[in-house]
Scaffold this motif. Structure first.
Motif, short mmCIF file in Angstrom:
data_model
loop_
_atom_site.label_atom_id
_atom_site.label_comp_id
_atom_site.label_asym_id
_atom_site.label_seq_id
_atom_site.Cartn_x
_atom_site.Cartn_y
_atom_site.Cartn_z
N ALA A 161 14.85 22.41 109.95
CA ALA A 161 14.00 22.38 108.76
C ALA A 161 14.73 21.64 107.64
CB ALA A 161 13.63 23.79 108.34
N THR A 162 14.95 20.35 107.83
CA THR A 162 15.68 19.53 106.88
C THR A 162 14.99 19.54 105.51
OG1 THR A 162 16.34 18.14 108.72
CG2 THR A 162 16.69 17.24 106.52
N ASN A 163 15.78 19.68 104.46
CA ASN A 163 15.29 19.71 103.07
C ASN A 163 14.42 20.92 102.77
OD1 ASN A 163 16.60 17.27 102.32
ND2 ASN A 163 14.93 16.11 103.26
N SER A 164 14.63 22.01 103.49
CA SER A 164 13.86 23.22 103.22
C SER A 164 14.57 24.03 102.13
CB SER A 164 13.71 24.06 104.50
OG SER A 164 14.98 24.36 105.03
N THR A 165 13.81 24.90 101.49
CA THR A 165 14.39 25.73 100.43
C THR A 165 14.30 27.22 100.75
OG1 THR A 165 12.29 25.75 99.22
CG2 THR A 165 13.88 24.03 98.63
N SER A 166 13.25 27.64 101.47
CA SER A 166 13.13 29.06 101.80
C SER A 166 12.23 29.25 103.01
CB SER A 166 12.57 29.85 100.61
OG SER A 166 11.23 29.48 100.38
N VAL A 167 12.34 30.44 103.60
CA VAL A 167 11.48 30.80 104.73
C VAL A 167 11.01 32.24 104.53
CG1 VAL A 167 13.41 31.53 106.19
CG2 VAL A 167 11.25 30.88 107.25
N ILE A 168 9.75 32.49 104.86
CA ILE A 168 9.19 33.83 104.89
C ILE A 168 8.87 34.12 106.36
CG2 ILE A 168 7.27 35.33 104.25
CD1 ILE A 168 7.00 33.66 101.68
N LEU A 169 9.38 35.23 106.87
CA LEU A 169 9.15 35.63 108.26
C LEU A 169 8.38 36.94 108.30
CD1 LEU A 169 12.75 34.92 109.55
CD2 LEU A 169 10.72 33.58 110.10
N GLN A 170 7.44 37.03 109.24
CA GLN A 170 6.67 38.26 109.42
C GLN A 170 6.48 38.52 110.90
OE1 GLN A 170 3.04 37.34 107.33
NE2 GLN A 170 3.77 38.29 105.44
N ALA A 171 6.44 39.79 111.27
CA ALA A 171 6.09 40.22 112.63
C ALA A 171 4.74 40.92 112.51
CB ALA A 171 7.15 41.15 113.19
N ILE A 172 3.72 40.39 113.17
CA ILE A 172 2.34 40.83 112.95
C ILE A 172 1.71 41.31 114.26
CG2 ILE A 172 0.02 40.08 112.20
CD1 ILE A 172 1.95 39.85 109.94
N ASN A 173 0.95 42.38 114.16
CA ASN A 173 0.08 42.81 115.24
C ASN A 173 -1.21 43.28 114.60
OD1 ASN A 173 -1.19 45.05 117.02
ND2 ASN A 173 0.08 43.84 118.40
N SER A 213 -3.10 41.99 112.17
CA SER A 213 -3.05 41.88 110.71
C SER A 213 -2.18 42.92 110.02
CB SER A 213 -4.46 41.91 110.11
OG SER A 213 -5.22 40.84 110.61
N THR A 214 -1.29 43.56 110.76
CA THR A 214 -0.38 44.53 110.19
C THR A 214 1.04 44.16 110.58
OG1 THR A 214 -2.03 46.28 110.42
CG2 THR A 214 0.24 46.98 110.13
N THR A 215 1.95 44.22 109.61
CA THR A 215 3.35 43.93 109.94
C THR A 215 3.93 45.12 110.68
OG1 THR A 215 4.21 44.75 107.84
CG2 THR A 215 3.66 42.41 107.95
N VAL A 216 4.80 44.82 111.64
CA VAL A 216 5.44 45.86 112.45
C VAL A 216 6.93 45.58 112.54
CG1 VAL A 216 3.39 46.40 113.82
CG2 VAL A 216 4.92 44.60 114.59
N GLY A 217 7.70 46.61 112.85
CA GLY A 217 9.14 46.44 113.02
C GLY A 217 9.88 46.39 111.70
N GLN A 218 11.18 46.09 111.80
CA GLN A 218 12.03 46.07 110.61
C GLN A 218 12.94 44.83 110.64
OE1 GLN A 218 11.69 48.40 108.16
NE2 GLN A 218 13.00 47.04 107.00
N TRP A 219 13.01 44.13 109.51
CA TRP A 219 13.88 42.96 109.37
C TRP A 219 15.25 43.43 108.89
CZ3 TRP A 219 12.34 38.45 111.33
CH2 TRP A 219 10.97 38.30 111.58
N GLY A 258 3.43 49.14 102.13
CA GLY A 258 4.09 49.71 103.29
C GLY A 258 4.46 48.70 104.35
N GLN A 259 4.04 47.46 104.20
CA GLN A 259 4.37 46.43 105.17
C GLN A 259 5.71 45.80 104.83
OE1 GLN A 259 1.21 43.82 106.27
NE2 GLN A 259 -0.35 45.37 105.99
N SER A 260 6.26 45.03 105.76
CA SER A 260 7.55 44.39 105.50
C SER A 260 7.56 42.95 105.96
CB SER A 260 8.69 45.16 106.19
OG SER A 260 8.60 45.00 107.58
N ALA A 261 8.47 42.18 105.40
CA ALA A 261 8.65 40.77 105.73
C ALA A 261 10.10 40.43 105.48
CB ALA A 261 7.74 39.91 104.87
#
Length: 184
Positions: A60-72, A74-80, A91-94
């Motif tokens: 990801a050349t010249n990138s500044t940030s990333v947002i990551l999500q784990a979805i099932n 339309s709901t986020t699951v798990g823990q980062w 209550g969701q996480s990213a």
């Protein structure tokens, strides 16, 4: 008069730049148009409960940030991993991380979930464009390898909080007023 002109120019510039900051890591990332220039990989590639995964964004050349999500569904699951985790009010996480070309973040799948889970990544680049990509972790009995979809958008605002619409309306009004003042 010069001070007023300078103030109005800064106000106009602020109206153009501020939408970059309206991204919200807690809003589910929506797919956009194809054409992605980075790689998203998840290891291991098969979903299992209570497992730690390495989620890597690379190239990801010249990138500044990333947002990551784990979805099932339309709901986020798990823990980062701590340090990159964003705990949302609903209550969701990213995960949100500043990057320049690559990053690896650990995600742990929930103990009581059977899969599949979609890992989504939204990378913002220094030219204020965003690129979206997702990969699906299926259970071993469903599909042994992930399916990856890549998308991109030239807009710097892909998700917005409801309150950001009020801010956008105020910015539009300030641009209009600035234009009227410059025409006088």
């Amino acid at each position: 008069m010069a001070a007023l002109t300078s103030t109005l120019q800064l106000l106009f510039l602020g109206a153009l730049i501020s939408p970059v900051y309206l991204q919200d890591a807690c809003t589910v990332i929506a797919p956009t148009t194809p054409l992605v220039t980075y790689n998203l990989s998840v290891n291991p590639t098969v979903y299992q409960a209570s497992t730690t995964y390495n989620v890597t964004v690379s190239g990801a050349t010249n990138s500044t940030s990333v947002i990551l999500q784990a979805i099932n569904q339309s709901t986020t699951v798990g823990q980062w991993q701590s340090g990159s985790s964003v705990n949302c009010s609903n209550g969701q996480s990213a995960a949100q991380k500043n990057i320049s070309s690559s990053a690896t973040v650990q995600w742990t799948s929930p103990a009581n979930w059977t899969g599949p889970v979609e890992i989504r990544a939204l990378v913002t680049f220094s030219n204020n464009s965003n690129q979206f990509q997702k990969t699906t972790l299926n259970t071993a009995s469903t599909t042994p390898s992930p399916v990856t979809t890549k998308t991109t958008t030239p807009s710097s605002v892909s998700t917005a909080k409801p309150s950001s619409f009020l801010l956008a309306a105020i910015q539009l009004l300030s641009v209009f007023v600035t234009g009227k003042l410059f025409s006088c």
